[in-house]
Design a protein around this motif. Structure first.
Motif, PDB file in Angstrom:
ATOM      1  N   LEU A 135       0.812  -1.218   0.000  1.00  0.00           N
ATOM      2  CA  LEU A 135       0.000   0.000   0.000  1.00  0.00           C
ATOM      3  C   LEU A 135       0.846   1.268   0.000  1.00  0.00           C
ATOM      4  O   LEU A 135       0.390   2.316  -0.450  1.00  0.00           O
ATOM      5  N   THR A 136       2.044   1.180   0.528  1.00  0.00           N
ATOM      6  CA  THR A 136       2.856   2.397   0.681  1.00  0.00           C
ATOM      7  C   THR A 136       4.205   2.329  -0.020  1.00  0.00           C
ATOM      8  O   THR A 136       4.933   3.320  -0.006  1.00  0.00           O
ATOM      9  N   GLU A 137       4.525   1.224  -0.665  1.00  0.00           N
ATOM     10  CA  GLU A 137       5.872   1.094  -1.226  1.00  0.00           C
ATOM     11  C   GLU A 137       6.160   2.080  -2.357  1.00  0.00           C
ATOM     12  O   GLU A 137       7.309   2.393  -2.624  1.00  0.00           O
ATOM     13  N   GLN A 138       5.113   2.614  -3.016  1.00  0.00           N
ATOM     14  CA  GLN A 138       5.340   3.586  -4.087  1.00  0.00           C
ATOM     15  C   GLN A 138       5.598   4.984  -3.532  1.00  0.00           C
ATOM     16  O   GLN A 138       5.965   5.880  -4.282  1.00  0.00           O
ATOM     17  N   LEU A 139       5.421   5.180  -2.227  1.00  0.00           N
ATOM     18  CA  LEU A 139       5.688   6.478  -1.605  1.00  0.00           C
ATOM     19  C   LEU A 139       7.160   6.582  -1.215  1.00  0.00           C
ATOM     20  O   LEU A 139       7.752   5.598  -0.741  1.00  0.00           O
ATOM     21  N   CYS A 140       7.731   7.770  -1.373  1.00  0.00           N
ATOM     22  CA  CYS A 140       9.108   7.968  -0.914  1.00  0.00           C
ATOM     23  C   CYS A 140       9.109   8.018   0.618  1.00  0.00           C
ATOM     24  O   CYS A 140       8.054   8.145   1.250  1.00  0.00           O
ATOM     25  N   ALA A 141      10.285   7.945   1.206  1.00  0.00           N
ATOM     26  CA  ALA A 141      10.415   7.893   2.667  1.00  0.00           C
ATOM     27  C   ALA A 141       9.777   9.108   3.340  1.00  0.00           C
ATOM     28  O   ALA A 141       9.098   8.978   4.355  1.00  0.00           O
TER      29      ALA A 141
ATOM     30  N   ASP B 187       7.322  10.980   2.218  1.00  0.00           N
ATOM     31  CA  ASP B 187       5.863  10.887   2.100  1.00  0.00           C
ATOM     32  C   ASP B 187       5.299   9.879   3.110  1.00  0.00           C
ATOM     33  O   ASP B 187       4.246  10.115   3.706  1.00  0.00           O
ATOM     34  N   ARG B 188       5.996   8.762   3.287  1.00  0.00           N
ATOM     35  CA  ARG B 188       5.539   7.771   4.283  1.00  0.00           C
ATOM     36  C   ARG B 188       5.584   8.369   5.677  1.00  0.00           C
ATOM     37  O   ARG B 188       4.667   8.179   6.472  1.00  0.00           O
ATOM     38  N   GLN B 189       6.629   9.134   5.990  1.00  0.00           N
ATOM     39  CA  GLN B 189       6.742   9.782   7.299  1.00  0.00           C
ATOM     40  C   GLN B 189       5.634  10.810   7.481  1.00  0.00           C
ATOM     41  O   GLN B 189       5.017  10.883   8.539  1.00  0.00           O
ATOM     42  N   GLN B 190       5.352  11.584   6.450  1.00  0.00           N
ATOM     43  CA  GLN B 190       4.290  12.582   6.536  1.00  0.00           C
ATOM     44  C   GLN B 190       2.931  11.910   6.712  1.00  0.00           C
ATOM     45  O   GLN B 190       2.115  12.349   7.525  1.00  0.00           O
ATOM     46  N   LEU B 191       2.692  10.817   5.988  1.00  0.00           N
ATOM     47  CA  LEU B 191       1.439  10.076   6.134  1.00  0.00           C
ATOM     48  C   LEU B 191       1.302   9.546   7.560  1.00  0.00           C
ATOM     49  O   LEU B 191       0.246   9.671   8.179  1.00  0.00           O
ATOM     50  N   GLN B 192       2.380   8.994   8.099  1.00  0.00           N
ATOM     51  CA  GLN B 192       2.358   8.493   9.474  1.00  0.00           C
ATOM     52  C   GLN B 192       2.034   9.613  10.451  1.00  0.00           C
ATOM     53  O   GLN B 192       1.187   9.446  11.340  1.00  0.00           O
ATOM     54  N   THR B 193       2.669  10.742  10.298  1.00  0.00           N
ATOM     55  CA  THR B 193       2.439  11.878  11.186  1.00  0.00           C
ATOM     56  C   THR B 193       0.988  12.342  11.122  1.00  0.00           C
ATOM     57  O   THR B 193       0.343  12.578  12.157  1.00  0.00           O
ATOM     58  N   LEU B 194       0.450  12.460   9.928  1.00  0.00           N
ATOM     59  CA  LEU B 194      -0.926  12.918   9.764  1.00  0.00           C
ATOM     60  C   LEU B 194      -1.923  11.910  10.338  1.00  0.00           C
ATOM     61  O   LEU B 194      -2.891  12.294  11.007  1.00  0.00           O
ATOM     62  N   LEU B 195      -1.696  10.630  10.103  1.00  0.00           N
ATOM     63  CA  LEU B 195      -2.601   9.615  10.637  1.00  0.00           C
ATOM     64  C   LEU B 195      -2.540   9.570  12.165  1.00  0.00           C
ATOM     65  O   LEU B 195      -3.565   9.418  12.826  1.00  0.00           O
TER      66      LEU B 195
END
Length: 149
Positions: free
Chosen positions: A124-130, A132-140
């Motif tokens: 689900l997240t492998e196409q995101l750069c590091a 973007d994954r960190q930002q998604l984690q922070t927002l969630l």
């Protein structure tokens, strides 16, 4: 005399955001349902085991956290005990209360489930750069923290 400030309710969720959040939740739940089925666990029991990973709550606290009635919680824990995943003991501070905790087998299962979940969610997240994954984690995380207020 103090003036009262009336706060306006928050605006409704943006339709586009809802259109992304809902299917994301469904995809995530599908992954968790599959892992639960592979390990002969209900989603509720998986949640309970995850909660017990780093704490030893009273049965009533666990029931409240999961939003379950006391009788339902007792049945869930009884089934988990039969599988050797959890145990109960009197609470050290209040002998009338009962604590619930993971057994060694339960802790091993939670470790395995954690690894399986990470592996299953990676696509689900492998196409995101590091970043973007960190930002998604922070927002969630921020979104989930707002539930606790």
């Amino acid at each position: 005399m103090k003036q009262q400030t009336i706060m306006a309710p928050p605006p409704p969720i943006d339709e586009g955001l809802a259109d992304v959040l809902v299917p994301t939740a469904f995809v995530t739940m599908a992954v968790l349902n599959k892992l639960g089925a592979e390990n002969d666990l209900s989603l509720t029991l998986m949640r309970a085991l995850g909660i017990l990973w780093d704490r030893r709550p009273r049965m009533s606290e666990l029931a409240d956290y999961l939003g379950l009635e006391k009788q339902t919680m007792s049945g869930l824990i009884a089934r988990a005990e039969k599988k050797g995943l959890v145990a109960r003991a009197p609470n050290a501070e209040d002998g009338r209360a009962t604590d619930v905790f993971l057994t060694d087998a339960g802790a091993e299962l939670v470790k395995r489930l954690h690894a399986q979940t990470q592996q299953a969610l990676t696509p689900l997240t492998e196409q995101l750069c590091a970043s973007d994954r960190q930002q998604l984690q922070t927002l969630l995380q921020r979104m989930l923290e707002s539930r606790k207020r």
